[in-house]
Design a protein around this motif. Structure first.
Motif, PDB file in Angstrom:
ATOM      1  N   PRO A 131       0.768  -1.321   0.052  1.00  0.00           N
ATOM      2  CA  PRO A 131      -0.065   0.045   0.083  1.00  0.00           C
ATOM      3  C   PRO A 131       0.848   1.240  -0.097  1.00  0.00           C
ATOM      4  O   PRO A 131       1.947   1.217   0.466  1.00  0.00           O
ATOM      5  CB  PRO A 131      -0.693  -0.156   1.326  1.00  0.00           C
ATOM      6  N   ARG A 132       0.555   2.197  -0.632  1.00  0.00           N
ATOM      7  CA  ARG A 132       1.127   3.641  -0.912  1.00  0.00           C
ATOM      8  C   ARG A 132       2.404   3.349  -1.647  1.00  0.00           C
ATOM      9  O   ARG A 132       3.200   4.474  -1.671  1.00  0.00           O
ATOM     10  CB  ARG A 132       1.237   4.304   0.333  1.00  0.00           C
ATOM     11  N   TYR A 133       2.867   2.376  -2.245  1.00  0.00           N
ATOM     12  CA  TYR A 133       4.135   2.144  -2.963  1.00  0.00           C
ATOM     13  C   TYR A 133       3.795   1.762  -4.183  1.00  0.00           C
ATOM     14  O   TYR A 133       3.051   0.690  -4.393  1.00  0.00           O
ATOM     15  CB  TYR A 133       4.929   1.294  -2.224  1.00  0.00           C
ATOM     16  N   ALA A 134       4.162   2.212  -5.253  1.00  0.00           N
ATOM     17  CA  ALA A 134       4.223   1.303  -6.598  1.00  0.00           C
ATOM     18  C   ALA A 134       5.289   0.188  -6.452  1.00  0.00           C
ATOM     19  O   ALA A 134       6.131   0.006  -5.623  1.00  0.00           O
ATOM     20  CB  ALA A 134       4.682   2.466  -7.774  1.00  0.00           C
ATOM     21  N   ILE A 135       4.917  -0.564  -7.525  1.00  0.00           N
ATOM     22  CA  ILE A 135       5.770  -2.102  -7.501  1.00  0.00           C
ATOM     23  C   ILE A 135       7.340  -1.562  -7.240  1.00  0.00           C
ATOM     24  O   ILE A 135       7.953  -2.403  -6.594  1.00  0.00           O
ATOM     25  CB  ILE A 135       5.120  -3.020  -8.493  1.00  0.00           C
ATOM     26  N   ASP A 136       7.473  -0.887  -8.374  1.00  0.00           N
ATOM     27  CA  ASP A 136       9.006  -0.813  -8.603  1.00  0.00           C
ATOM     28  C   ASP A 136       9.603   0.019  -7.290  1.00  0.00           C
ATOM     29  O   ASP A 136      10.769  -0.087  -7.167  1.00  0.00           O
ATOM     30  CB  ASP A 136       9.337   0.207  -9.936  1.00  0.00           C
ATOM     31  N   GLU A 137       8.748   1.027  -7.035  1.00  0.00           N
ATOM     32  CA  GLU A 137       9.391   2.028  -5.639  1.00  0.00           C
ATOM     33  C   GLU A 137       9.464   1.021  -4.331  1.00  0.00           C
ATOM     34  O   GLU A 137      10.481   1.174  -3.621  1.00  0.00           O
ATOM     35  CB  GLU A 137       8.354   2.902  -5.484  1.00  0.00           C
ATOM     36  N   ALA A 138       8.465  -0.060  -4.395  1.00  0.00           N
ATOM     37  CA  ALA A 138       8.603  -0.856  -3.127  1.00  0.00           C
ATOM     38  C   ALA A 138       9.997  -1.842  -3.484  1.00  0.00           C
ATOM     39  O   ALA A 138      10.568  -2.006  -2.314  1.00  0.00           O
ATOM     40  CB  ALA A 138       7.461  -1.690  -3.120  1.00  0.00           C
ATOM     41  N   ARG A 139      10.291  -2.223  -4.505  1.00  0.00           N
ATOM     42  CA  ARG A 139      11.244  -3.056  -4.687  1.00  0.00           C
ATOM     43  C   ARG A 139      12.619  -2.579  -4.637  1.00  0.00           C
ATOM     44  O   ARG A 139      13.561  -3.188  -4.013  1.00  0.00           O
ATOM     45  CB  ARG A 139      11.342  -3.695  -6.015  1.00  0.00           C
ATOM     46  N   GLN A 140      12.713  -1.164  -4.970  1.00  0.00           N
ATOM     47  CA  GLN A 140      14.093  -0.489  -5.030  1.00  0.00           C
ATOM     48  C   GLN A 140      14.204   0.066  -3.566  1.00  0.00           C
ATOM     49  O   GLN A 140      15.169   0.187  -2.969  1.00  0.00           O
ATOM     50  CB  GLN A 140      13.646   0.886  -5.809  1.00  0.00           C
ATOM     51  N   VAL A 149      16.214  -8.345  -4.326  1.00  0.00           N
ATOM     52  CA  VAL A 149      14.797  -8.948  -4.829  1.00  0.00           C
ATOM     53  C   VAL A 149      14.647 -10.177  -5.552  1.00  0.00           C
ATOM     54  O   VAL A 149      15.134  -9.873  -6.822  1.00  0.00           O
ATOM     55  CB  VAL A 149      13.847  -7.724  -5.196  1.00  0.00           C
ATOM     56  N   VAL A 150      14.074 -11.213  -5.252  1.00  0.00           N
ATOM     57  CA  VAL A 150      13.965 -12.386  -6.210  1.00  0.00           C
ATOM     58  C   VAL A 150      12.722 -12.881  -6.374  1.00  0.00           C
ATOM     59  O   VAL A 150      11.604 -12.499  -5.466  1.00  0.00           O
ATOM     60  CB  VAL A 150      14.865 -13.377  -5.700  1.00  0.00           C
ATOM     61  N   GLY A 151      12.267 -13.382  -7.451  1.00  0.00           N
ATOM     62  CA  GLY A 151      10.993 -13.853  -7.853  1.00  0.00           C
ATOM     63  C   GLY A 151      10.730 -15.484  -7.031  1.00  0.00           C
ATOM     64  O   GLY A 151       9.837 -15.826  -7.004  1.00  0.00           O
ATOM     65  N   ARG A 152      11.948 -16.114  -7.235  1.00  0.00           N
ATOM     66  CA  ARG A 152      11.882 -17.582  -6.444  1.00  0.00           C
ATOM     67  C   ARG A 152      12.833 -17.509  -5.406  1.00  0.00           C
ATOM     68  O   ARG A 152      13.810 -17.030  -5.582  1.00  0.00           O
ATOM     69  CB  ARG A 152      12.042 -18.489  -7.494  1.00  0.00           C
ATOM     70  N   ALA A 153      12.344 -18.292  -4.207  1.00  0.00           N
ATOM     71  CA  ALA A 153      13.407 -18.247  -2.981  1.00  0.00           C
ATOM     72  C   ALA A 153      14.536 -19.219  -3.520  1.00  0.00           C
ATOM     73  O   ALA A 153      14.319 -20.267  -4.069  1.00  0.00           O
ATOM     74  CB  ALA A 153      12.468 -18.779  -1.809  1.00  0.00           C
ATOM     75  N   ASP A 154      15.540 -18.835  -3.091  1.00  0.00           N
ATOM     76  CA  ASP A 154      16.883 -19.585  -2.923  1.00  0.00           C
ATOM     77  C   ASP A 154      17.559 -19.427  -1.651  1.00  0.00           C
ATOM     78  O   ASP A 154      16.841 -19.227  -0.647  1.00  0.00           O
ATOM     79  CB  ASP A 154      17.812 -19.111  -3.912  1.00  0.00           C
ATOM     80  N   ASP A 155      18.910 -20.117  -1.532  1.00  0.00           N
ATOM     81  CA  ASP A 155      19.408 -20.192  -0.263  1.00  0.00           C
ATOM     82  C   ASP A 155      19.680 -18.810   0.448  1.00  0.00           C
ATOM     83  O   ASP A 155      20.082 -18.709   1.493  1.00  0.00           O
ATOM     84  CB  ASP A 155      20.818 -21.049  -0.568  1.00  0.00           C
TER      85      ASP A 155
END
Length: 267
Positions: A131-140, A149-155
């Protein structure tokens, strides 16, 4: 009185160059086999010497072969093999090629060594919209705090951040449950912003249950059009474009529970 005397100079040319293209290159050595003899330039002296050594081997009483290095001709830009200690009557024995230490991969530095020495950055999965964040803003914002920031979990994954509509991403939720990752509920007001200010993301919230997607056959655009039409008919204010508020979608889903066909909660 000045007197000019002309002295004839005997000059030998490489028989290999003459036979190949007719060019005249000064010979520096002579190769003799029985009653035959060939005048050779330095280049062909080395080439034929290596060939004969590979074919016949080196005689037991032959002296140690000189070392060959590569030098650049500053005028022509061509690379000409230079032989240390070779005389014109050396017989064309194949020299030994030296390899410098920088060309040997075993003696040099391993290019992957520096990468292995670097610490691995922790990574975070983001599911849904904060909420209150664009997707790119939240990831940055997550990256600025030192996380990947990853799409699939790893070690390297240490946390999953769940925003609005996170329950639709069954893959990320399954990865988080399989790896027992802590969950941070970003829909809680101020929770994500406080984590950004502190520079550290921590989780202890319950992981959402994935939503089963129905088979209504409607596209996302068609479903959004239905939600907006229902919201206006029922007194809700929704924008013409952009994201539909979550409480409106939730109210729409509740109204659909009494009908035979149930659609999944949209993002």
């Amino acid at each position: 009185m000045r007197k000019t005397v002309l002295i004839p100079v005997h000059k030998s040319f490489c028989d290999a160059h003459i036979a190949k293209d007719g060019s005249e290159v000064e010979a520096t050595a002579t190769l003799s086999l029985g009653s035959f003899a060939w005048d050779l330039c330095l280049e062909h002296d080395v080439v034929f010497g290596r060939y004969l050594t590979d074919a016949l081997g080196v005689p037991a009483d032959a002296p140690a072969a000189p070392m060959v290095t590569e030098q650049n001709d500053a005028d022509s830009g061509d690379q000409t093999p230079a032989v240390e200690g070779r005389t014109p009557d050396s017989g064309g024995l194949a020299p030994t090629v030296s390899v410098s230490a920088q060309d040997d991969p075993q003696d040099g530095d391993d290019p992957a060594e520096g990468e292995q020495g670097e610490p691995v950055r922790p990574s975070v999965m983001v599911s849904g919209e904060v909420p209150r964040y664009a997707i790119d803003e939240a990831r940055q914002a997550v990256r600025n705090c030192g996380y990947d920031v990853v799409g699939r979990a790893d070690d390297s994954t240490v946390l999953i951040i769940c925003g609005e509509g996170a329950e639709r991403n069954a893959t990320k939720l399954a990865d988080a449950r399989e790896r027992d990752l802590p969950c941070m509920d970003a829909t809680t007001p101020g929770h994500f912003k406080s984590a950004v200010r502190s520079g550290e993301f921590t989780g202890g919230d319950p992981l959402p249950e994935p939503v089963k997607i129905g088979r209504s056959g409607l596209s996302e655009r068609e479903r959004n059009r239905l939600v907006r039409s229902w919201a206006r008919d029922n007194g809700y204010k929704v924008p013409e474009k952009g994201r539909i508020p979550m409480h409106v979608r939730h109210a729409y889903e509740l109204s659909r529970q009494t009908e035979p066909v149930r659609e999944a909660v949209a993002a």
